[in-house]
Design a protein around this motif. Structure first.
Motif, PDB file in Angstrom:
ATOM      1  N   MET A 198       0.820  -1.208   0.000  1.00 29.17           N
ATOM      2  CA  MET A 198       0.000   0.000   0.000  1.00 29.17           C
ATOM      3  C   MET A 198       0.859   1.266   0.000  1.00 29.17           C
ATOM      4  N   GLY A 199       2.164   1.106   0.280  1.00 33.76           N
ATOM      5  CA  GLY A 199       3.072   2.242   0.257  1.00 33.76           C
ATOM      6  C   GLY A 199       3.179   2.993   1.568  1.00 33.76           C
ATOM      7  N   PHE A 200       2.806   2.351   2.690  1.00 32.75           N
ATOM      8  CA  PHE A 200       2.803   3.015   3.984  1.00 32.75           C
ATOM      9  C   PHE A 200       3.899   2.480   4.903  1.00 32.75           C
ATOM     10  N   GLY A 201       4.594   3.398   5.561  1.00 31.15           N
ATOM     11  CA  GLY A 201       5.623   3.021   6.526  1.00 31.15           C
ATOM     12  C   GLY A 201       5.053   2.771   7.905  1.00 31.15           C
ATOM     13  N   GLN A 306      10.190  -2.463  -5.046  1.00 26.87           N
ATOM     14  CA  GLN A 306       9.799  -3.870  -5.185  1.00 26.87           C
ATOM     15  C   GLN A 306       8.337  -4.107  -4.818  1.00 26.87           C
ATOM     16  N   TYR A 307       7.739  -3.127  -4.137  1.00 20.87           N
ATOM     17  CA  TYR A 307       6.321  -3.242  -3.778  1.00 20.87           C
ATOM     18  C   TYR A 307       5.433  -2.333  -4.626  1.00 20.87           C
ATOM     19  N   GLN A 308       6.012  -1.752  -5.669  1.00 21.71           N
ATOM     20  CA  GLN A 308       5.255  -0.842  -6.531  1.00 21.71           C
ATOM     21  C   GLN A 308       4.385  -1.639  -7.484  1.00 21.71           C
ATOM     22  N   THR A 309       3.094  -1.635  -7.226  1.00 20.36           N
ATOM     23  CA  THR A 309       2.120  -2.360  -8.041  1.00 20.36           C
ATOM     24  C   THR A 309       0.872  -1.486  -8.194  1.00 20.36           C
ATOM     25  N   PRO A 310      -0.098  -1.914  -8.992  1.00 28.35           N
ATOM     26  CA  PRO A 310      -1.363  -1.166  -9.081  1.00 28.35           C
ATOM     27  C   PRO A 310      -2.055  -1.025  -7.719  1.00 28.35           C
ATOM     28  N   ILE A 311      -1.785  -1.948  -6.803  1.00 31.85           N
ATOM     29  CA  ILE A 311      -2.360  -1.854  -5.451  1.00 31.85           C
ATOM     30  C   ILE A 311      -1.856  -0.591  -4.771  1.00 31.85           C
ATOM     31  N   ASN A 312      -0.547  -0.353  -4.891  1.00 30.91           N
ATOM     32  CA  ASN A 312       0.057   0.839  -4.317  1.00 30.91           C
ATOM     33  C   ASN A 312      -0.553   2.094  -4.914  1.00 30.91           C
TER      34      ASN A 312
END
Length: 352
Positions: A198-201, A306-312
Motif C-alpha cells: 500500500m506504500g505506507f511506513g 519492489q512493492y510498486q504495483t497497481p495496489i500501491n
C-alpha cells in the motif's frame, strides 16, 4: 434501527463539517480537552500488550466483511435496498467512532498558525536548508560508521527503537510541549506486508490509539517513522505536521541513529522538493553527499520499488482523496510540506 443508523450518516457529516468550521473550538474542546484524556486511557489499556490489538480487530472485521459478501453474493442486487442500508449503517458506525476517538484532530488550528511561522519558502531558503541538513547528515553518518562510504545500519531491535523514541519526545522544545508524549503504545504492525504494497511506513489505529510501524522497511528509517506515528497519537492529523514533529523529536534524541534517521529523512525530502522547483538543481548537492548516505537512500528506494504495483497506486489515490476530504487540501503532497515548517521554525528559532 438499521435505517436510523444508516441515515444518521448524513447528520453526522453535517455536524462534523460544521464543527470543523470552528478550529478554535476543536482545538480547545477536543484536541486539548477531550482527546488527550481519551488517548491516555486507550494507550494505558492497549499499550502494555505485546501485539497490535487494532490489527487483530481489523483482521476480524475483514473476515466478517468477506463472510457477509459471500453470504449475500446470490441475489445481491435484488436485495439492493437492504444490502445498501447494511453497508451504510456500518459506514455510519465507523464514521462516528473515527471522529469521536481521533478524527476531529484534522480540524484543529494548523501548527504554523500557532507557532506563527511562514510555511512557504523560496528556492534560496530551501538551498540554505539543504546545505545545513546535508552537512549534518554527512557528519552523523561519518560519526556512526567511521567511513564515509559505509551505509548506516541500526543495531537495535524494533522494540528498542520504540523505547528510545520516548527520549526524543522528552527533549521536545518548550514551544512544542503540548505534544509531549506519555504512555507508550507502539507496535510492529501485523499487516506490514500489506502496508508495504500500500506504500505506507506505518499508521495510527484511531480506534485503539496504537501506533503501528511497518517492520519490513529499511531500519534506518524506523526512528523517524516511529516518531511520526507518535505525533499522530498526540493529536496531530496533518501528515506534514507529523513529519515535522517526527523530525524535531528524532533530531532532539540523544541517540545518534535517531538523529541520522531525522536528518537523512529531511535531506531526502528537501532534495525532492528542490528538484520539483528547479529540475536538475539537486545534482550539485547529491555530489556532496557521503556515499554511505547515498547507499541508505538507495536501500530505501529499492525497498519501495519492489512493492510498486497497481495496489500501491490505488491506495495512494484513495488516501490522497481521504486526506483532502478531511481538511488536508494538499493530500499526499502534504508529506513533502513539512520542509516548509522545518525551514520556518528554524528561522524563528535562530532569531530568538
Amino acid at each position: 434501527m438499521k435505517k436510523i443508523i444508516a441515515f444518521s450518516l448524513i447528520i453526522q457529516i453535517i455536524v462534523v463539517k460544521t464543527i470543523g468550521l470552528f478550529p478554535d473550538f476543536v482545538e480547545n474542546w477536543y484536541s486539548k480537552g477531550f482527546y488527550p484524556k481519551l488517548a491516555f486511557v486507550s494507550r494505558k489499556v492497549f499499550g502494555w500488550l505485546p501485539f497490535s490489538v487494532g490489527d487483530v480487530i481489523y483482521f476480524i472485521l475483514i473476515l466478517l466483511l468477506l463472510r457477509w459478501i459471500w453470504k449475500h453474493r446470490i441475489g445481491f442486487f435484488k436485495e439492493w435496498k437492504n444490502n445498501g442500508l447494511a453497508i451504510l449503517s456500518w459506514v455510519s458506525v465507523f464514521y462516528f467512532f473515527f471522529h469521536l476517538l481521533w478524527g476531529m484532530n484534522y480540524y484543529r488550528i494548523p501548527l504554523h498558525e500557532k507557532l506563527q511561522i511562514e510555511k512557504e519558502y523560496s528556492v534560496d531558503q530551501l538551498k540554505v536548508f539543504i546545505e545545513k541538513t546535508l552537512v549534518k547528515t554527512n557528519a552523523l553518518q561519518l560519526q556512526i560508521t567511521k567511513n564515509d562510504s559505509v551505509a548506516v545500519v541500526i543495531p537495535y531491535s524494533d522494540e528498542e527503537i520504540y523505547n528510545l523514541a520516548l527520549k526524543g519526545y522528552q527533549n521536545i522544545p518548550t514551544d512544542l510541549e503540548e505534544f509531549r508524549y506519555e504512555v507508550k503504545s507502539i507496535k510492529s504492525s501485523l499487516f506490514s506486508y500489506p502496508l508495504s504494497y500500500m506504500g505506507f511506513g506505518g499508521y495510527l489505529n484511531p480506534f485503539t490509539n496504537e501506533a503501528q510501524v511497518n517492520y519490513l522497511k529499511p531500519k534506518y528509517t524506523s526512528p523517524l517513522t516511529t516518531c511520526h506515528e507518535m505525533a499522530h497519537q498526540t493529536g496531530i492529523g496533518s501528515e506534514s505536521e507529523c513529519n515535522f514533529i517526527g523530525f524535531v523529536t528524532a533530531s532532539k534524541n540523544d541517540d545518534l541513529y535517531f538523529q541520522y534517521s531525522a536528518y537523512s529523512f529531511a535531506l531526502r525530502y528537501a532534495l525532492h522538493n528542490l528538484e520539483m522547483m528547479q529540475e536538475g538543481s539537486s545534482d550539485v548537492y547529491i555530489k556532496k553527499i557521503n556515499k554511505g548516505v547515498l547507499k541508505n537512500f538507495d536501500e530505501n528506494k529499492i525497498f519501495w520499488n519492489q512493492y510498486q504495483t497497481p495496489i500501491n497506486t490505488f491506495f495512494e489515490y484513495f488516501y490522497d482523496n481521504f486526506l483532502k476530504a478531511n481538511q488536508q487540501k494538499d493530500g499526499m503532497e502534504g508529506y513533502n510540506k513539512f520542509v516548509g515548517l522545518a525551514i520556518g521554525y528554524g528561522e524563528v528559532i535562530s532569531k530568538k
